[in-house]
Design a protein around this motif. Structure first.
Motif, PDB file in Angstrom:
ATOM      1  N   LEU A 264      37.619  -9.725  15.123  1.00  0.00           N
ATOM      2  CA  LEU A 264      36.246  -9.471  14.680  1.00  0.00           C
ATOM      3  C   LEU A 264      35.914  -8.011  14.934  1.00  0.00           C
ATOM      4  O   LEU A 264      36.100  -7.507  16.042  1.00  0.00           O
ATOM      5  CB  LEU A 264      35.262 -10.340  15.464  1.00  0.00           C
ATOM      6  CG  LEU A 264      34.963 -11.754  14.980  1.00  0.00           C
ATOM      7  CD1 LEU A 264      33.836 -12.348  15.797  1.00  0.00           C
ATOM      8  CD2 LEU A 264      34.589 -11.750  13.494  1.00  0.00           C
ATOM      9  N   CYS A 265      35.394  -7.346  13.893  1.00  0.00           N
ATOM     10  CA  CYS A 265      35.053  -5.939  14.031  1.00  0.00           C
ATOM     11  C   CYS A 265      33.764  -5.785  14.824  1.00  0.00           C
ATOM     12  O   CYS A 265      33.041  -6.757  15.057  1.00  0.00           O
ATOM     13  CB  CYS A 265      34.929  -5.278  12.674  1.00  0.00           C
ATOM     14  SG  CYS A 265      33.411  -5.675  11.796  1.00  0.00           S
ATOM     15  N   SER A 266      33.506  -4.571  15.199  1.00  0.00           N
ATOM     16  CA  SER A 266      32.323  -4.260  15.995  1.00  0.00           C
ATOM     17  C   SER A 266      31.040  -4.810  15.379  1.00  0.00           C
ATOM     18  O   SER A 266      30.266  -5.517  16.033  1.00  0.00           O
ATOM     19  CB  SER A 266      32.225  -2.739  16.131  1.00  0.00           C
ATOM     20  OG  SER A 266      31.147  -2.400  16.948  1.00  0.00           O
ATOM     21  N   ASP A 267      30.823  -4.498  14.122  1.00  0.00           N
ATOM     22  CA  ASP A 267      29.614  -4.968  13.442  1.00  0.00           C
ATOM     23  C   ASP A 267      29.495  -6.485  13.503  1.00  0.00           C
ATOM     24  O   ASP A 267      28.455  -7.022  13.881  1.00  0.00           O
ATOM     25  CB  ASP A 267      29.609  -4.547  11.967  1.00  0.00           C
ATOM     26  CG  ASP A 267      29.344  -3.054  11.831  1.00  0.00           C
ATOM     27  OD1 ASP A 267      29.004  -2.411  12.853  1.00  0.00           O
ATOM     28  OD2 ASP A 267      29.492  -2.531  10.709  1.00  0.00           O
ATOM     29  N   CYS A 268      30.576  -7.155  13.133  1.00  0.00           N
ATOM     30  CA  CYS A 268      30.509  -8.610  13.017  1.00  0.00           C
ATOM     31  C   CYS A 268      30.366  -9.304  14.363  1.00  0.00           C
ATOM     32  O   CYS A 268      29.695 -10.321  14.473  1.00  0.00           O
ATOM     33  CB  CYS A 268      31.727  -9.138  12.271  1.00  0.00           C
ATOM     34  SG  CYS A 268      31.728  -8.642  10.537  1.00  0.00           S
ATOM     35  N   ARG A 269      30.991  -8.779  15.395  1.00  0.00           N
ATOM     36  CA  ARG A 269      30.899  -9.486  16.679  1.00  0.00           C
ATOM     37  C   ARG A 269      29.508  -9.363  17.275  1.00  0.00           C
ATOM     38  O   ARG A 269      29.109 -10.191  18.088  1.00  0.00           O
ATOM     39  CB  ARG A 269      31.970  -9.001  17.662  1.00  0.00           C
ATOM     40  CG  ARG A 269      31.809  -7.588  18.140  1.00  0.00           C
ATOM     41  CD  ARG A 269      33.032  -7.139  18.906  1.00  0.00           C
ATOM     42  NE  ARG A 269      33.217  -7.906  20.138  1.00  0.00           N
ATOM     43  CZ  ARG A 269      33.980  -7.492  21.152  1.00  0.00           C
ATOM     44  NH1 ARG A 269      34.627  -6.334  21.062  1.00  0.00           N
ATOM     45  NH2 ARG A 269      34.117  -8.204  22.238  1.00  0.00           N
TER      46      ARG A 269
ATOM     47  N   VAL B 176      42.106  -5.839  11.259  1.00  0.00           N
ATOM     48  CA  VAL B 176      41.488  -6.471  10.098  1.00  0.00           C
ATOM     49  C   VAL B 176      40.439  -7.485  10.557  1.00  0.00           C
ATOM     50  O   VAL B 176      40.769  -8.422  11.287  1.00  0.00           O
ATOM     51  CB  VAL B 176      42.538  -7.198   9.230  1.00  0.00           C
ATOM     52  CG1 VAL B 176      41.895  -7.829   8.011  1.00  0.00           C
ATOM     53  CG2 VAL B 176      43.638  -6.230   8.819  1.00  0.00           C
ATOM     54  N   CYS B 177      39.209  -7.287  10.142  1.00  0.00           N
ATOM     55  CA  CYS B 177      38.143  -8.208  10.518  1.00  0.00           C
ATOM     56  C   CYS B 177      38.230  -9.455   9.648  1.00  0.00           C
ATOM     57  O   CYS B 177      38.180  -9.377   8.428  1.00  0.00           O
ATOM     58  CB  CYS B 177      36.774  -7.559  10.352  1.00  0.00           C
ATOM     59  SG  CYS B 177      35.436  -8.687  10.767  1.00  0.00           S
ATOM     60  N   LYS B 178      38.367 -10.607  10.300  1.00  0.00           N
ATOM     61  CA  LYS B 178      38.521 -11.814   9.487  1.00  0.00           C
ATOM     62  C   LYS B 178      37.177 -12.329   9.020  1.00  0.00           C
ATOM     63  O   LYS B 178      37.099 -13.325   8.289  1.00  0.00           O
ATOM     64  CB  LYS B 178      39.293 -12.896  10.241  1.00  0.00           C
ATOM     65  CG  LYS B 178      38.791 -13.255  11.583  1.00  0.00           C
ATOM     66  CD  LYS B 178      39.882 -14.095  12.295  1.00  0.00           C
ATOM     67  CE  LYS B 178      39.689 -14.050  13.802  1.00  0.00           C
ATOM     68  NZ  LYS B 178      40.880 -14.444  14.537  1.00  0.00           N
ATOM     69  N   HIS B 179      36.118 -11.660   9.423  1.00  0.00           N
ATOM     70  CA  HIS B 179      34.803 -12.074   8.931  1.00  0.00           C
ATOM     71  C   HIS B 179      34.389 -11.256   7.712  1.00  0.00           C
ATOM     72  O   HIS B 179      34.032 -11.801   6.685  1.00  0.00           O
ATOM     73  CB  HIS B 179      33.754 -11.947  10.042  1.00  0.00           C
ATOM     74  CG  HIS B 179      32.428 -12.513   9.664  1.00  0.00           C
ATOM     75  ND1 HIS B 179      31.364 -11.731   9.275  1.00  0.00           N
ATOM     76  CD2 HIS B 179      32.008 -13.797   9.571  1.00  0.00           C
ATOM     77  CE1 HIS B 179      30.344 -12.510   8.975  1.00  0.00           C
ATOM     78  NE2 HIS B 179      30.703 -13.762   9.146  1.00  0.00           N
ATOM     79  N   CYS B 180      34.462  -9.932   7.807  1.00  0.00           N
ATOM     80  CA  CYS B 180      33.996  -9.102   6.683  1.00  0.00           C
ATOM     81  C   CYS B 180      35.146  -8.440   5.941  1.00  0.00           C
ATOM     82  O   CYS B 180      34.940  -7.828   4.901  1.00  0.00           O
ATOM     83  CB  CYS B 180      33.011  -8.037   7.169  1.00  0.00           C
ATOM     84  SG  CYS B 180      33.774  -6.723   8.130  1.00  0.00           S
ATOM     85  N   GLY B 181      36.356  -8.517   6.467  1.00  0.00           N
ATOM     86  CA  GLY B 181      37.496  -7.931   5.774  1.00  0.00           C
ATOM     87  C   GLY B 181      37.718  -6.448   6.015  1.00  0.00           C
ATOM     88  O   GLY B 181      38.675  -5.876   5.511  1.00  0.00           O
ATOM     89  N   SER B 182      36.844  -5.816   6.787  1.00  0.00           N
ATOM     90  CA  SER B 182      36.990  -4.379   7.026  1.00  0.00           C
ATOM     91  C   SER B 182      38.299  -4.072   7.757  1.00  0.00           C
ATOM     92  O   SER B 182      38.808  -4.909   8.503  1.00  0.00           O
ATOM     93  CB  SER B 182      35.820  -3.861   7.852  1.00  0.00           C
ATOM     94  OG  SER B 182      35.921  -4.330   9.177  1.00  0.00           O
ATOM     95  N   VAL B 183      38.816  -2.880   7.524  1.00  0.00           N
ATOM     96  CA  VAL B 183      40.076  -2.471   8.136  1.00  0.00           C
ATOM     97  C   VAL B 183      39.868  -1.190   8.930  1.00  0.00           C
ATOM     98  O   VAL B 183      39.381  -0.199   8.396  1.00  0.00           O
ATOM     99  CB  VAL B 183      41.170  -2.236   7.076  1.00  0.00           C
ATOM    100  CG1 VAL B 183      42.445  -1.737   7.737  1.00  0.00           C
ATOM    101  CG2 VAL B 183      41.444  -3.508   6.293  1.00  0.00           C
TER     102      VAL B 183
HETATM  103 ZN   LIG Z   1      33.673  -7.424  10.261  1.00  0.00          ZN
END
Ligand SMILES: [Zn+2]
Ligand SMILES: [Mn+2]
Ligand SMILES: [Mn+2]
Ligand SMILES: [Zn+2]
Lengths: 144, 144
Positions: free
Chosen positions: B134-139, B94-101
């Motif tokens: 952090l997901c790939s996009d967000c990091r 779970v990305c704590k920045h964008c919420g994506s799973v």
């Molecule tokens: Zn994200």
DNA sequence: TTCCTTGTTGCAAACATTCTCAATAAAGGA
DNA sequence: TCCTTTATTGAGAATGTTTGCAACAAGGAA
């Protein structure tokens, strides 16, 4: 620079405003190495300032989690537990039968987390979460 | 024998009583492959019976979790999510920045879980939990 | 320093979940 | 089948957490 000043700087750099409430709350959770519930943080907050609201405590702790400065997890006693990186990276094995908690050291998880990073490009730091299951005692004493 | 009858039998063997309420609730969560909140289960329960209380839904779902028949985790939207083994073992990033799973397949976790079993003699089945980060996009898109 | 913009706070209400307890009913034995 | 025991239920209160909103104040601009 002390631990909590690093946190405050990071938040300021992210565009958050630094309020006295946030300074107090962050100082408390950053200096205390253990998990704390919002209510436990609130008790220590009250020793420093008499008018900070519990909603602000929740909001500040959640802000830290969203920015990777703290982790949040279900402590099993009905209250959510928060901890900063100082608490150290590890995971909890929670027995759903007897409630016992076993700590898994960083060393035993790192290979797994590297794999997650390689395969999914996902950064799970600071990691601190729980896995439910059956502990050694319970799995052997049960007929089932 | 259908999926939910297996669950009911297991509970009966553990000394639990089989009530019509439990039969309905277990049938719903066992046949639906996805995560459900207690309120979502309640909505489907209402289609079958008009007088089952939400507390009974919570109690039954938690009983399933305690007996290893379902997993329970924080869905991130403020409600706890429940799922039976039919939902399949996997973990959520779970990305704590964008919420994506992002779903991590069973295959990518099994080595880790075997290690946990070897080192700690802990049985984490059925495993279904989340890791924040952090997901790939967000990091890569963030300056920090 | 003063002013402005807009993020943050306190408060109270809303919401999600758990608990207490008297009434009910499942399961097993007679 | 009927009775007894005791786990389970519904209802509502309690608890833990989140949210809406008007008042407030941090931080940047002038
Ligand atoms: Zn994200
Ligand atoms: Mn811990
Ligand atoms: Mn899932
Ligand atoms: Zn145990």
């Amino acid at each position: 620079m002390s631990h909590c000043h690093t946190y405050l700087k990071k938040l300021r750099d992210h565009g958050y405003r630094i309020t006295p409430q946030r300074e107090i709350i962050i100082q408390i959770i950053a200096h205390c190495g253990k998990h704390m519930s919002a209510e436990e943080v609130m008790e220590l907050v009250r020793e420093k300032s008499s008018s900070i609201n519990i909603a602000t405590v929740y909001r500040t702790l959640d802000m830290m989690v969203e920015n990777g400065l703290a982790s949040k997890f279900d402590s099993g006693n009905g209250k959510t537990a928060y901890a900063t990186g100082k608490h150290g990276p590890h995971i909890h094995l929670v027995c759903k039968h007897c409630g016992s908690v076993t700590k898994v050291s960083e060393n035993d998880i790192s290979a797994f987390l590297e794999k997650i990073e390689d395969l999914y490009d996902f950064d799970c730091h600071p990691y601190h979460f729980s896995i439910n299951g059956l502990c050694s005692d319970c799995r052997h004493s049960e007929s089932n």
